[in-house]
Design a protein around this motif. Structure first.
Motif, PDB file in Angstrom:
ATOM      1  N   SER A   1      39.950  43.078  31.017  1.00 22.46           N
ATOM      2  CA  SER A   1      40.352  41.821  31.289  1.00 22.46           C
ATOM      3  C   SER A   1      40.895  41.678  32.624  1.00 22.46           C
ATOM      4  N   ILE A   2      41.690  42.742  33.118  1.00 21.24           N
ATOM      5  CA  ILE A   2      42.120  42.696  34.498  1.00 21.24           C
ATOM      6  C   ILE A   2      41.922  44.022  35.211  1.00 21.24           C
TER       7      ILE A   2
ATOM      8  N   ASP B   1      40.965  42.788  41.264  1.00 19.32           N
ATOM      9  CA  ASP B   1      41.013  41.125  40.736  1.00 19.32           C
ATOM     10  C   ASP B   1      42.175  40.533  41.577  1.00 19.32           C
TER      11      ASP B   1
ATOM     12  N   ILE C   1      44.516  37.493  40.954  1.00 17.08           N
ATOM     13  CA  ILE C   1      45.136  36.867  39.506  1.00 17.08           C
ATOM     14  C   ILE C   1      46.372  36.076  39.967  1.00 17.08           C
TER      15      ILE C   1
ATOM     16  N   TRP D   1      46.052  40.235  44.737  1.00 17.29           N
ATOM     17  CA  TRP D   1      45.135  40.905  44.223  1.00 17.29           C
ATOM     18  C   TRP D   1      45.721  42.236  43.384  1.00 17.29           C
TER      19      TRP D   1
ATOM     20  N   GLU E   1      45.494  33.483  35.361  1.00 19.15           N
ATOM     21  CA  GLU E   1      44.194  33.149  36.084  1.00 19.15           C
ATOM     22  C   GLU E   1      43.785  34.239  36.374  1.00 19.15           C
ATOM     23  N   ASN E   2      42.516  34.619  36.288  1.00 22.66           N
ATOM     24  CA  ASN E   2      41.645  35.786  36.981  1.00 22.66           C
ATOM     25  C   ASN E   2      40.526  35.121  37.821  1.00 22.66           C
TER      26      ASN E   2
ATOM     27  N   PHE F   1      37.294  37.301  37.228  1.00 25.93           N
ATOM     28  CA  PHE F   1      37.057  38.053  36.096  1.00 25.93           C
ATOM     29  C   PHE F   1      35.678  38.311  35.851  1.00 25.93           C
TER      30      PHE F   1
END
Length: 434
Positions: free
Chosen positions: A266-267, A271, A273, A281, A313-314, A317
């Motif tokens: 998920s992360i 990424d 976020i 990042w 908040e990604n 993703f």
């Protein structure tokens, strides 16, 4: 020479005879050959070995690479002298010479290896000294006198006897297992990072799991080598379990959360976020925390457990495309159609704005001071920042507005004063005014 020999013998000093001197001369010749072979190996084989290890393993940039040539030289000398000591029953002065050079070369080789693996200098020299003593005493007659001496120096702690030999054995075993575990972990991590079957997140997960497995295996191998009875640690393990349950629950929770984050992907590193007030990042996912680098260059260490329990908040993703909203207000007296064309032109000319999806301009409201619009643009590199895209579009738009006479309104207030009717009587409060 005979006179000097007789003088030494008369004073109780043993002087080697002719055959023993010849054997010592042969031993010196073998030592010379070993030294030449070590120099040649370091000179000719060392650079090629350094190049190969730098390309095929994870040792590039580590302190062990510059030490490869000295390690090869010392180990070559030690190996040749060990073979010579094994192939012929040396005696007297020859045994002393071979054993001395052999033990010095082996000890220096071990010190270079440990220092290359970032073992503390004092500890590396202590292990090297032990290797020197062990090999030298073995070469000249055996380790029994040394081990008996170390074992005789002991203290009684309760029902257990702890000798200096036990402490030396534990230290040597610990340093050796640490060096082997570090080397193994480095090789496994490099092998996983070079595999094409995994994505970056899976590589990071497998590297961390492999590192944990290597440490666990090294621990149990050390327990077995030292012949420690695990049943004697039952009380300690119970206390340690309580400590984990109360004092280390956050640490264990962060460790498990980090593994879960790597497993469900998920992360991922790279990424973009947003967690609370932190926007940036993901640099790396550690055992305890996730490193997030902001646009200001600050590195925020966010506990893994927070990323599992809080809203995150990604921005990248499932898709790296991110839409940015840029509000603009123009005066009612301006040409609305021209203003929208200029907004589209400013957005399209910005280098980081994507052509697909294309930019768009919406009118959002008839505001108090003018007509409100939103410029909608897309980017695919949010880690490079969002505010600089807004700034670039607005700067371009300002110049276009200036060239085409489109006005940006200022806040305005219109106050209307109404006179009082002539037939209305004055109030007492008004009459009191000067």
């Amino acid at each position: 020479m005979n006179g000097i020999g007789a003088w030494l013998v008369a004073r109780g000093i043993d002087v080697p005879d002719g055959p023993e001197l010849v054997e010592a001369a042969v031993a010196l010749g073998i030592i010379g050959l070993a030294l030449i072979a070590g120099w040649a190996a370091a000179r000719w084989i060392g650079p090629a070995l350094v190049s190969m290890l730098g390309e095929r393993t994870g040792f590039q940039g580590t302190p062990i690479l510059p030490r490869i040539a000295p390690i090869l030289r010392h180990l070559t000398i030690a190996l040749m002298l060990a073979i010579a000591n094994r192939l012929w029953p040396w005696s007297g002065l020859a045994t002393l010479l071979i054993g001395l050079v052999w033990s010095i070369a082996a000890a220096r080789g071990v010190i270079q290896i440990l220092r290359g693996l970032r073992v503390v200098g004092g500890l590396a020299w202590a292990v090297g000294l032990f290797v020197f003593v062990a090999i030298f005493t073995r070469a000249v007659g055996g380790l029994t006198p040394v081990t008996e001496l170390l074992d005789s120096l002991a203290v009684q702690v309760g029902s257990r006897r702890i000798s200096l030999l036990d402490l030396v054995t534990i230290t040597i075993a610990g340093v050796t297992l640490f060096a082997i575990a570090r080397l193994t972990n480095k090789l496994i991590a490099h092998s996983i990072s070079g595999s094409r079957a995994f994505d970056p997140t899976q590589k990071l997960l497998f590297q961390k799991l492999a590192g944990i497995a290597v440490v666990v295996i090294a621990f149990f191998v050390g327990i077995d080598l030292l012949s420690i009875d695990l049943t004697s640690l039952a009380i300690f393990s119970g206390a340690f379990g309580l400590a984990v349950g109360f004092g280390l629950q956050k640490t264990i929770g962060n460790l498990i959360a980090g593994i879960i984050l790597l497993m469900d992907r998920s992360i991922k590193p790279g990424d973009v976020i947003v967690v609370g007030q932190s926007f940036g990042w993901v640099n790396k996912i550690g055992v305890r925390a996730v490193s997030v680098i902001t646009r200001d260059g600050k590195e925020h260490l966010i506990p893994n457990e927070n990323l599992m329990t809080q809203e995150v908040e990604n921005w990248s993703f499932s898709d790296r495309d991110v839409r940015i909203r840029i509000p603009v207000t123009i005066a009612y007296s301006s040409d609305m159609a021209l203003a929208q064309q200029l907004m589209m032109q400013a957005a399209t000319d910005s280098p980081r704005v994507l052509k697909s999806p294309a930019p768009n301009v919406w009118m959002t409201a008839f505001a108090e001071n003018g007509a409100a619009f939103e410029i909608l643009v897309w980017i695919n590199d949010p880690e490079s920042g969002v505010g600089n895209v807004k700034s670039d579009v607005l700067n371009r738009l300002w110049r276009l507005f200036q060239d085409h006479g489109v006005e940006v309104p200022l806040p305005q207030r219109i106050v209307t004063m109404k006179p009082a009717p002539l037939d209305q009587p004055l109030r007492a409060s008004d009459a009191a005014l000067p």
